[in-house]
Design a protein around this motif. Sequence first.
Motif, PDB file in Angstrom:
ATOM      1  N   VAL A   1      39.657 -44.286 -36.058  1.00  0.00           N
ATOM      2  CA  VAL A   1      40.412 -44.335 -34.966  1.00  0.00           C
ATOM      3  C   VAL A   1      38.572 -44.763 -34.075  1.00  0.00           C
ATOM      4  N   VAL A   2      38.202 -44.488 -34.947  1.00  0.00           N
ATOM      5  CA  VAL A   2      36.818 -44.835 -34.370  1.00  0.00           C
ATOM      6  C   VAL A   2      37.037 -46.771 -34.628  1.00  0.00           C
ATOM      7  N   MET A   3      37.255 -46.806 -36.367  1.00  0.00           N
ATOM      8  CA  MET A   3      37.208 -48.373 -37.166  1.00  0.00           C
ATOM      9  C   MET A   3      37.473 -49.010 -36.646  1.00  0.00           C
ATOM     10  N   LYS A   4      38.881 -48.613 -36.547  1.00  0.00           N
ATOM     11  CA  LYS A   4      40.064 -49.340 -35.256  1.00  0.00           C
ATOM     12  C   LYS A   4      39.426 -50.165 -34.254  1.00  0.00           C
ATOM     13  N   LEU A   5      39.391 -49.168 -33.495  1.00  0.00           N
ATOM     14  CA  LEU A   5      38.225 -49.590 -32.079  1.00  0.00           C
ATOM     15  C   LEU A   5      37.090 -50.894 -32.601  1.00  0.00           C
ATOM     16  N   ILE A   6      36.723 -51.020 -33.819  1.00  0.00           N
ATOM     17  CA  ILE A   6      34.981 -51.366 -33.296  1.00  0.00           C
ATOM     18  C   ILE A   6      35.370 -52.654 -33.942  1.00  0.00           C
ATOM     19  N   LYS A   7      36.392 -52.718 -34.802  1.00  0.00           N
ATOM     20  CA  LYS A   7      37.164 -54.040 -35.455  1.00  0.00           C
ATOM     21  C   LYS A   7      38.249 -54.726 -34.900  1.00  0.00           C
ATOM     22  N   LYS A   8      38.680 -54.248 -33.303  1.00  0.00           N
ATOM     23  CA  LYS A   8      40.132 -54.437 -32.127  1.00  0.00           C
ATOM     24  C   LYS A   8      39.337 -55.144 -31.162  1.00  0.00           C
ATOM     25  N   LEU A   9      37.744 -54.440 -30.994  1.00  0.00           N
ATOM     26  CA  LEU A   9      37.068 -54.448 -29.737  1.00  0.00           C
ATOM     27  C   LEU A   9      36.372 -55.035 -29.626  1.00  0.00           C
ATOM     28  N   ASN A  10      35.292 -55.234 -31.164  1.00  0.00           N
ATOM     29  CA  ASN A  10      34.353 -55.247 -31.401  1.00  0.00           C
ATOM     30  C   ASN A  10      32.825 -54.764 -30.559  1.00  0.00           C
ATOM     31  N   LEU A  11      32.656 -53.647 -30.664  1.00  0.00           N
ATOM     32  CA  LEU A  11      32.262 -52.449 -30.607  1.00  0.00           C
ATOM     33  C   LEU A  11      31.269 -52.151 -30.617  1.00  0.00           C
ATOM     34  N   ARG A  12      30.189 -51.953 -30.170  1.00  0.00           N
ATOM     35  CA  ARG A  12      28.691 -51.316 -31.243  1.00  0.00           C
ATOM     36  C   ARG A  12      28.923 -50.214 -30.613  1.00  0.00           C
ATOM     37  N   LEU A  13      28.733 -49.184 -31.860  1.00  0.00           N
ATOM     38  CA  LEU A  13      29.368 -47.844 -31.101  1.00  0.00           C
ATOM     39  C   LEU A  13      28.053 -47.090 -32.193  1.00  0.00           C
ATOM     40  N   THR A  14      26.611 -45.728 -31.454  1.00  0.00           N
ATOM     41  CA  THR A  14      25.879 -45.348 -32.523  1.00  0.00           C
ATOM     42  C   THR A  14      26.811 -43.494 -32.511  1.00  0.00           C
ATOM     43  N   ALA A  15      26.567 -43.516 -33.496  1.00  0.00           N
ATOM     44  CA  ALA A  15      27.375 -41.520 -33.493  1.00  0.00           C
ATOM     45  C   ALA A  15      25.851 -41.011 -33.079  1.00  0.00           C
ATOM     46  N   VAL A  16      26.263 -40.025 -32.386  1.00  0.00           N
ATOM     47  CA  VAL A  16      25.422 -38.998 -31.479  1.00  0.00           C
ATOM     48  C   VAL A  16      25.638 -38.319 -32.050  1.00  0.00           C
ATOM     49  N   HIS A  17      25.055 -37.123 -33.168  1.00  0.00           N
ATOM     50  CA  HIS A  17      25.680 -36.008 -33.320  1.00  0.00           C
ATOM     51  C   HIS A  17      24.582 -34.702 -33.468  1.00  0.00           C
ATOM     52  N   LEU A  18      25.052 -33.986 -31.902  1.00  0.00           N
ATOM     53  CA  LEU A  18      24.379 -33.058 -31.973  1.00  0.00           C
ATOM     54  C   LEU A  18      23.920 -31.402 -32.701  1.00  0.00           C
ATOM     55  N   VAL A  19      23.096 -31.160 -32.923  1.00  0.00           N
ATOM     56  CA  VAL A  19      23.630 -29.561 -33.173  1.00  0.00           C
ATOM     57  C   VAL A  19      22.402 -28.821 -32.422  1.00  0.00           C
ATOM     58  N   ASP A  20      22.901 -27.284 -31.967  1.00  0.00           N
ATOM     59  CA  ASP A  20      21.892 -26.321 -31.338  1.00  0.00           C
ATOM     60  C   ASP A  20      20.781 -26.106 -31.995  1.00  0.00           C
ATOM     61  N   ALA A  21      19.904 -26.740 -31.070  1.00  0.00           N
ATOM     62  CA  ALA A  21      17.970 -26.299 -32.071  1.00  0.00           C
ATOM     63  C   ALA A  21      18.250 -25.195 -32.019  1.00  0.00           C
ATOM     64  N   HIS A  22      18.330 -23.748 -31.353  1.00  0.00           N
ATOM     65  CA  HIS A  22      18.490 -22.583 -32.150  1.00  0.00           C
ATOM     66  C   HIS A  22      17.900 -22.379 -33.741  1.00  0.00           C
ATOM     67  N   LEU A  23      19.279 -22.950 -34.254  1.00  0.00           N
ATOM     68  CA  LEU A  23      19.410 -23.252 -35.550  1.00  0.00           C
ATOM     69  C   LEU A  23      18.021 -23.390 -37.013  1.00  0.00           C
ATOM     70  N   CYS A  24      17.124 -23.758 -35.962  1.00  0.00           N
ATOM     71  CA  CYS A  24      15.751 -23.621 -36.681  1.00  0.00           C
ATOM     72  C   CYS A  24      15.370 -22.724 -37.099  1.00  0.00           C
ATOM     73  N   SER A  25      15.415 -21.877 -35.814  1.00  0.00           N
ATOM     74  CA  SER A  25      15.205 -19.905 -36.026  1.00  0.00           C
ATOM     75  C   SER A  25      15.758 -19.397 -37.446  1.00  0.00           C
ATOM     76  N   ASP A  26      16.550 -19.804 -37.738  1.00  0.00           N
ATOM     77  CA  ASP A  26      17.423 -19.355 -38.698  1.00  0.00           C
ATOM     78  C   ASP A  26      17.701 -20.586 -40.469  1.00  0.00           C
ATOM     79  N   PRO A  27      16.466 -20.006 -41.375  1.00  0.00           N
ATOM     80  CA  PRO A  27      16.854 -21.399 -42.506  1.00  0.00           C
ATOM     81  C   PRO A  27      17.798 -21.034 -42.982  1.00  0.00           C
ATOM     82  N   ALA A  28      18.742 -20.404 -42.997  1.00  0.00           N
ATOM     83  CA  ALA A  28      19.918 -20.421 -43.654  1.00  0.00           C
ATOM     84  C   ALA A  28      20.475 -21.731 -43.007  1.00  0.00           C
ATOM     85  N   LYS A  29      21.099 -21.660 -41.527  1.00  0.00           N
ATOM     86  CA  LYS A  29      21.924 -22.296 -40.342  1.00  0.00           C
ATOM     87  C   LYS A  29      20.972 -23.013 -40.328  1.00  0.00           C
ATOM     88  N   TYR A  30      19.655 -23.280 -40.945  1.00  0.00           N
ATOM     89  CA  TYR A  30      19.507 -25.147 -40.233  1.00  0.00           C
ATOM     90  C   TYR A  30      20.044 -25.859 -41.878  1.00  0.00           C
TER      91      TYR A  30
END
Length: 301
Positions: A121-150
């Motif tokens: 979906v993203v790639m087709k939109l970029i190609k058809k509409l000439n979009l310049r997109l950045t993926a913003v990937h959110l991760v909950d910061a509290h995962l840093c308190s658990d090494p396995a979850k990090y």
Amino acid sequence: MVFGQVVIGPPGSGKTTYCNGMSQFLKLIGRKVAVINLDPANDSLPYECAINIEDLIKLSDVMTEHSLGPNGGLVYCMDYLEKNIDWLKSKLEPLLKDHYLLFDFPGQVELFFLHSNAKNVVMKLIKKLNLRLTAVHLVDAHLCSDPAKYVSALILSLSTMLHLELPHVNVLSKIDLIESYGKLSFNLDFYTDVQDLSYLQHHLDQDPRSAKFRKLTKELCDVIEDFSIVNFTTLDIQDKESVGNLVKLIDKSNGYIFAGIDASAVEFSKIAVRQVDWDYYRAAAVQEKYMKDDEDFDNDD
């Protein structure tokens, strides 16, 4: 040329809150913003929605009609959206002249490192509409308190980066709550810069659940370090300085800072390599603001 963000991340990482806060911030600095909800399970939107996938397909209808669970239903919805990409294209075209786009995607992580529908979906939109997109990937910061979850968050981030093949910014969201589940074992820059992961091994060995997977964990850490492309910035969506610093980083990654500049290749190169103070705001300033030092913990005791 149209710029925007593809907002992704696990359930509960704050994607919808992010889209709401980011759209408000961008409007305050003078940008016209359109938020596109592509999560058919999100029926309670805090922001004004320019385009809503529920006008095309609803998760509840899919689950009822096809006897699918939430995960299977979301995969079906993304597949349906891909096959009806012209519907989304027609909705986006009136916004292309002067809007900055925020795409709010579902939180099912398998859509972004296992299945290809969302990427298509993203790639087709970029190609058809000439979009310049950045993926913003959110991760909950509290995962840093658990090494396995990090480590799990690192693997997820790496897999998503490799699968989507977009300019990519990994974000530790809810940074103001980072120590709500306990004190971190290392300074914040250890987690944002993804430094020598072998130091985590000792802490993992203290947990009986993680100790038996020691060899697997080491191999996963080696993969992360071999690629050496994962790092994080931080975000408190209620802090305008924090949001502003993230916007600067995103603008550089998708090329927004170059828009409208009439300059030579040399001048563009100078802008691209210009020293900035993001590193300080990404770790040191954040640690000072949101994390207690040892002396503070002693006083609390």
